[in-house]
Design an enzyme around this catalytic site. Structure first.
Site, PDB file in Angstrom:
ATOM      1  CG  ASP A  57       2.230  15.069  11.441  1.00 40.39           C
ATOM      2  OD1 ASP A  57       2.188  16.254  11.066  1.00 40.39           O
ATOM      3  OD2 ASP A  57       2.677  14.153  10.731  1.00 40.39           O
TER       4      ASP A  57
ATOM      5  CE  LYS B 243       2.309   2.854  10.033  1.00 41.71           C
ATOM      6  NZ  LYS B 243       2.575   3.913  11.025  1.00 41.71           N
TER       7      LYS B 243
ATOM      8  N   PRO C  26       7.500  -0.587   4.882  1.00 38.79           N
ATOM      9  CG  PRO C  26       7.731  -2.759   4.053  1.00 38.79           C
ATOM     10  CD  PRO C  26       8.445  -1.719   4.883  1.00 38.79           C
ATOM     11  CB  VAL C  27       1.777   0.056   4.829  1.00 37.59           C
ATOM     12  CG1 VAL C  27       0.395  -0.337   5.337  1.00 37.59           C
ATOM     13  CG2 VAL C  27       2.472   0.971   5.826  1.00 37.59           C
TER      14      VAL C  27
ATOM     15  CG  LEU D  35      -1.960  -1.085   1.308  1.00 41.19           C
ATOM     16  CD1 LEU D  35      -2.661  -1.050   2.654  1.00 41.19           C
ATOM     17  CD2 LEU D  35      -2.974  -0.933   0.185  1.00 41.19           C
ATOM     18  N   GLY D  36       2.035   1.194   0.546  1.00 37.58           N
ATOM     19  CA  GLY D  36       2.862   2.387   0.629  1.00 37.58           C
ATOM     20  C   GLY D  36       4.213   2.086   1.236  1.00 37.58           C
TER      21      GLY D  36
END
Length: 432
Positions: free
Chosen positions: A177, A80, A65-66, A58-59
């Site tokens: 954040d 994750k 990485p996910v 996913l990202g």
């Protein structure tokens, strides 16, 4: 059970607690995790993600990485996976695991569990169907998908999530954040606050703590950027920026012609508000769906939340209460705070939100986008040593950090990759 408890003990060992309630120790956390069955076998996650196949990725960020996965019981998950070579990622992994261990709220992304397998460390989340808010809000081609009812629901949902973190959770948690990229939207468009890698447990017996500055430019409170003073009011400031972005459809960016005669979105919104032209702040795509009284009330809330003096900002419980009522009397905001500016206590008058400032006119897990940069700097640094800029960050569950430097005037807001123009009246920015 003994082996699982030992694994969690090793996972949580690096944490240090900041208040008397936190200092009850890791034993409580171990017991909670065990009781809630938050452990996942590594083999389970390998099977769910098809051995972490690239097509399920996913990202990618500084954390690691996910991956998307599906459990045998049908639940879709986001996993994750900590990069073994990332020291910063390890710290964020531990922070996120600790803070979310006992967090459960409709408007906070749900941590389903942990996995430690040799050198492998993984966090398992619920998978949130829709993209992160920024992927819709800041794209002209998609902004129209968010009508006023949806945007108002997002404002209310994020407010409730922050109230939970600040007041109602087991520990006082400051996110640090809050921004559109860290708000995920589920299949019913319910907002969920994500990415707790920079979050902090807050000592109950203190009004603020001094800490290193970490956050995204354009969203950080001036007292935090300038002096490293962190309190729940820093999240309130970020929330106020997000509210004004949701109303306007614009990022809080550097002036450079983006906002007429104003330094950034906050300054632009305040000047229009003072001229009695609040509705000109509103995204034109909301014209047919907006409730003018609600919009005006939210503009005032956004401005009140971004006051330079943190004592003048409302608490999140007060914001939630205000949003739950019909528009009524709110305090008069002063000019929003920006890093580098000095604030002084002022006496406010109250105004009706239905009348004040009106003109009379009634990317998700997977993609990476050019957005506002993330700042990490020493709390003792001066304004000239702190930075703003742009950073390529993966949104939602993944955030890539970058240390950057700039001038005091640049710290107030982020950058935008969208070319801007103006309408024929020159009153609000529009995308070219």
């Amino acid at each position: 059970m003994t082996k699982s408890k030992s694994m969690l003990h090793n996972l949580m060992r690096p944490f240090r607690f900041g208040s008397s309630r936190d200092s009850q120790g890791e034993d409580d956390l171990e017991q909670i995790a065990a009781n809630e069955k938050k452990f996942f076998r590594f083999e389970t996650l390998v099977e769910a993600t098809n051995n972490f196949h690239p097509t399920n990725k996913l990202g990618q960020g500084g954390f690691g990485p996910v991956f998307k996965g599906k459990l045998k019981d049908g639940r879709v998950i986001a996993v994750k996976k900590l990069s073994q070579y990332s020291k910063q990622g390890k710290k964020e992994f531990m922070t996120e695991a600790k803070l979310l261990a006992r967090v459960q709220h409709r408007n906070v992304v749900n941590l389903l569990g942990y996995c430690v397998h040799g050198s492998e460390k993984l966090l398992v989340y619920e998978y949130v169907t829709n993209e992160s808010l920024d992927k819709l809000l800041f794209k002209a081609s998609r902004r129209g998908e968010l009508d006023w009812k949806m945007r108002y629901g997002i404002i209310c949902g994020v407010a409730r999530g922050l109230q939970y973190l600040h007041v109602d959770s087991h520990n006082v948690i400051i996110h640090r954040d809050i921004k559109a990229g860290n708000v995920l939207l589920d299949d019913k468009w319910v907002p969920k606050i994500a990415d707790f890698g920079m979050a902090r447990l807050f000592p109950e017996d203190q009004t603020h703590v001094n800490t290193r500055v970490s956050g995204t430019n354009g969203y950080m409170a001036p007292e935090y950027v300038m002096h490293g003073h962190l309190s729940a009011k820093a999240d309130v400031f970020s929330f106020g920026v997000l509210v004004l972005e949701l109303i306007s459809g614009q990022r809080n960016s550097l002036s450079s012609g983006l906002f007429p005669d104003a330094e950034n979105l906050l300054d632009w919104a305040y000047k229009l508000y003072k001229k009695g032209r609040s509705m000109e702040i509103m995204d034109p795509t909301l014209a047919s769906s907006a409730d003018p009284d609600q919009v005006t009330m939210c503009i005032q809330i956004g401005l009140l939340c971004t006051q330079g003096d943190p004592h003048l900002r409302p608490t999140m419980p007060h914001v939630v209460l205000t949003l739950s009522r019909r528009p009524g009397t709110l305090e008069e905001p002063t000019r929003p705070g920006m890093p580098g500016s000095r604030y002084r206590r002022t006496r406010r008058t109250s105004v009706s939100s239905s009348n004040a400032g009106t003109s009379g006119a009634s990317d998700s897990y997977a993609s990476t986008t050019n957005t506002t940069g993330t700042i990490t700097a020493a709390a003792t640094a001066t304004a000239n040593e702190i930075a703003s800029g742009s950073s390529s960050v993966s949104q939602g569950y993944v955030t890539r950090r970058k240390t950057i430097t700039a001038t005091e005037n640049e710290i107030a807001s982020g950058s935008s990759s969208v070319s801007q123009g103006y309408d024929t009246r020159g009153k609000r920015p529009m995308e070219g």
